[in-house]
Design an enzyme around this catalytic site. Structure first.
Site, PDB file in Angstrom:
ATOM      1  N   LYS A  31     -11.727  30.605  10.772  1.00  0.00           N
ATOM      2  CA  LYS A  31     -10.970  31.240   9.967  1.00  0.00           C
ATOM      3  C   LYS A  31      -9.599  30.975  10.068  1.00  0.00           C
ATOM      4  CE  LYS A  31     -10.156  35.679  11.087  1.00  0.00           C
ATOM      5  NZ  LYS A  31      -8.718  35.576  11.529  1.00  0.00           N
ATOM      6  N   THR A  32      -8.912  31.061  11.402  1.00  0.00           N
ATOM      7  CA  THR A  32      -7.380  30.666  11.517  1.00  0.00           C
ATOM      8  C   THR A  32      -7.150  29.259  10.999  1.00  0.00           C
ATOM      9  OG1 THR A  32      -7.650  32.246  13.457  1.00  0.00           O
ATOM     10  CG2 THR A  32      -5.368  30.578  12.953  1.00  0.00           C
ATOM     11  N   ASP A 239      -4.743  37.865   6.349  1.00  0.00           N
ATOM     12  CA  ASP A 239      -5.531  37.540   7.043  1.00  0.00           C
ATOM     13  C   ASP A 239      -6.395  38.953   7.340  1.00  0.00           C
ATOM     14  OD1 ASP A 239      -7.104  36.196   9.125  1.00  0.00           O
ATOM     15  OD2 ASP A 239      -5.754  36.625  10.512  1.00  0.00           O
ATOM     16  N   GLU A 240      -7.739  38.914   7.727  1.00  0.00           N
ATOM     17  CA  GLU A 240      -8.236  39.956   8.203  1.00  0.00           C
ATOM     18  C   GLU A 240      -8.159  40.931   6.975  1.00  0.00           C
ATOM     19  OE1 GLU A 240     -10.134  39.908  10.541  1.00  0.00           O
ATOM     20  OE2 GLU A 240      -9.413  38.919  12.063  1.00  0.00           O
ATOM     21  N   GLN A 270     -17.231  42.222  10.284  1.00  0.00           N
ATOM     22  CA  GLN A 270     -16.697  42.486  11.400  1.00  0.00           C
ATOM     23  C   GLN A 270     -15.653  43.528  11.209  1.00  0.00           C
ATOM     24  OE1 GLN A 270     -15.675  39.040  14.136  1.00  0.00           O
ATOM     25  NE2 GLN A 270     -16.318  37.772  12.207  1.00  0.00           N
ATOM     26  N   ARG A 577     -19.034  37.676  20.477  1.00  0.00           N
ATOM     27  CA  ARG A 577     -18.133  37.025  21.383  1.00  0.00           C
ATOM     28  C   ARG A 577     -18.409  35.979  22.367  1.00  0.00           C
ATOM     29  NH1 ARG A 577     -14.709  37.558  18.337  1.00  0.00           N
ATOM     30  NH2 ARG A 577     -16.560  38.141  16.978  1.00  0.00           N
TER      31      ARG A 577
END
Length: 620
Positions: A31-32, A239-240, A270, A577
């Site tokens: 994503k980043t 973002d997010e 998420q 994770r």
């Protein structure tokens, strides 16, 4: 600059032209990298940096994006066009510059709140403030509310009902959800809200919630000012996006409504911060808001083994309200997910500590983590790790015996056991009101000689009305009460006060890892944290503990299917994770989420299996 490291879907998102873009980024899908590359792509295409805002939810995320952007620019600086000559029409407002001098100066990259603060810096006069206004944090706001309440002439009943903490929650809700205060169900809350707002103005201050709400109010009430910001910021990246609340959603929608160059990235699967006001329906409804939006699904996971991805995907597939996607990976299949049953929380902690010790000695894993649903669960885990001499750190929180409510109660126990302990007595005097303090001072020594540790804790809680005190004065009251209940559970195993206090003291004394040593032993440190705190992190081996019905999902979610779905998203976040090994441990009643993992993807150890009816009979 080319983007050779991107996969086809990432490249599609990065190279998207004008118009709205929704990037649905599954766990571990880069994503980043995609967000950063899209930002660089806009600069490459000649978009002036002062026309771009990139908004993140945390300063840490902003810092990570900033570092990546800067590195990419340094690696190929010639591909970024020079800014146009400064003129009256494109004069750059220095208040919107980034903090990093080496970054493209005109690019705004920061959090929602830092962006809002910069807007208010320019427009403060409209709200009766000057540009050098103060931002009040939570404690400042509570102090101001206390003054407002004190001067409002409330009845004793209303003052007890509407404590500063309760009012701060109500005021925050009004601002975050853009509620018309005149529509508040409680007319007194509305009256106090108006007094609080006037007090903020008198102090030339905004509170933290104002940093989003006030710019939205500014834009709604002043179309000409909104038009100016729309011209200024023609390209918006967020973002997010699944974590936006109503005010943040409205701020972005208003800014983007003219040029419609809005790129958002996130993952509804998420979304785990409903308790903070986030509404993942903003993410799900993006295509309704922007019908011509380009939608790109990032489904290739680069983090975890195939078995972990399949297991996590099987769990989250049981949620009904979500954006459908199929997460996959080219990583090795890896071992099966280990599901382990133990007889109690302490037994679970001892097993986890022992297994972690073996992993540290016999594997090349560099990062290890224990994840749990509630902070109270750390007590048993910390104890087991300390007893094995294993270094650990609590990520984003305090160790169990450092938490205020635990220190208050332990101080009372210590004074009761030793009336000469002036340090503990001083803490009681600072922590409790005069009447309960006086009663504890007079009666604790006698009670301590008569009662078991767990009984004395009950007496302390009764005299101080401690649970009610926490609910009225602490923002995280549920968590603090769970910590106390965990202490009560631990104390129930002791008959003598001196044995209980000695055990606590020895645990505190043995925990000798200093902060300065953490970097030196980084790879051997075991990271303990709540699942909420683990969002955005990854580890070679992850132990998710307390995967019990009542903990995960939490019993407070039972009444509502949407709450159960949020708990399932928590489970999904916890599972994803893990890079290489995933352990799910439980005791008593196994979580319903465990039965959603296909049997072929997991190994079960110890206990009777999920289908043993006797365990459910025993729990009745």
């Amino acid at each position: 600059m080319t983007f050779d490291e991107l996969n086809d879907k990432q490249r599609t998102a990065v190279e998207h032209g004008e118009g709205p873009l929704l990037i649905v980024a599954g766990a571990g899908s880069g994503k980043t990298k995609t967000l950063t590359s899209r930002l660089i792509s806009l600069l490459q295409r000649g978009v002036q940096p002062e026309s771009i805002i990139a908004i993140t939810f945390t300063n840490k995320a902003a810092g990570e994006v900033r570092e990546r952007v800067q590195k990419m620019i340094e690696d190929a600086p010639s591909v970024i066009p020079a800014p146009e000559p400064e003129s009256a029409s494109n004069k750059i407002d220095s208040s919107f510059h980034g903090n990093d001098k080496t970054l493209v100066k005109e690019l705004f990259l920061g959090t929602f709140h830092s962006f809002g603060a910069r807007i208010l810096k320019k427009e403060a006069r409209i709200f009766g403030r000057t540009a050098n206004y103060t931002i009040f944090d939570a404690d400042d706001s509570k102090s101001l509310i206390k003054k407002v309440v004190a001067g409002a002439g409330l009845s004793e009943r209303d003052a007890k009902r509407l404590t500063p903490l309760v009012l701060r929650r109500e005021f925050s809700k009004i601002k975050d959800e853009m509620v018309d205060p005149e529509q508040a169900e409680d007319e007194l809350v509305y009256r106090l809200f108006k007094l609080y707002e006037q007090a903020l103005q008198n102090n030339n201050a905004f509170d933290f919630d104002d940093l989003i709400q006030k710019p939205v109010m500014l834009f709604l009430g002043n179309p000409e000012i909104l038009a100016g910001y729309q011209e200024r910021f023609r390209y918006i990246l967020v973002d997010e996006y699944q974590d936006t609340n109503t005010a943040q959603y409205m701020l972005i929608k208003l800014l983007a409504s003219k040029y419609r160059n809005l790129s958002v990235v996130g993952d509804d699967q998420q979304s785990i911060f409903k308790f903070r006001g986030s509404d993942f329906r903003n993410f799900l409804n993006f295509e309704k808001d922007w019908p011509d939006a380009k939608v790109v699904l990032l489904e290739e996971n680069y983090r975890s083994t195939a078995n972990i991805i399949k297991a996590a995907s099987a769990v989250i597939s049981h949620n009904h309200l979500q954006k459908s996607k199929t997460l996959w990976t080219n990583n090795p299949e890896g071992g099966k997910v280990k599901v382990v049953e133990q007889y109690s929380a302490d037994g679970e902690a001892e097993w986890v500590a022992g297994h972690l010790d073996a992993i540290r000695l016999f594997s090349d894993y560099g990062s290890l983590a224990i994840l749990y649903r509630t902070n109270a669960q750390s007590r048993a885990l910390e104890q087991a790790l300390i007893e094995r001499g294993m270094s650990y750190r609590i990520f984003g929180g305090l160790k169990f015996y450092e938490r205020k409510e635990i220190k208050d109660i332990v101080a009372a126990l210590r004074y009761g056991s030793n009336p000469q302990d002036s340090v503990s007595l001083d803490r009681l005097k600072k922590s409790f009101l005069k009447k309960p303090y006086t009663q504890l001072k007079e009666e604790l020594p006698q009670k301590a000689a008569m009662l078991r540790p767990v009984e004395l804790i009950g007496y302390i809680l009764m005299v101080t009305d401690y649970f009610n005190y926490i609910e009225r004065t602490q923002t995280n009251s549920v968590e603090r009460i769970e910590n106390i209940k965990e202490l009560i559970e631990f104390a129930s195993g002791f008959e003598k006060m001196e044995d209980f206090l000695e055990r606590i003291s020895l645990l505190e004394a043995t925990d000798t890892v200093k902060k300065k040593d953490l970097k030196r032993v980084q790879d051997n440190i075991v990271n303990l944290m709540t699942i909420h705190m683990s969002k955005g992190l990854e580890f070679d081996a992850v132990f998710v503990v307390g995967v019990n019905d009542g903990l995960l999902p939490h019993q407070m979610s039972y009444h509502n299917e949407s709450e159960i779905e949020e708990e399932r998203r928590l489970m999904y976040v916890a599972m994803t994770r893990a890079r290489r090994e995933l352990y799910l441990t439980f005791y008593h009643l196994p979580s319903r989420f465990l039965s959603e993992i296909p049997s072929g993807l997991m190994e079960f150890e110890g206990g009777r299996g999920f289908d043993d009816e006797e365990r459910y009979i025993e729990m009745d």
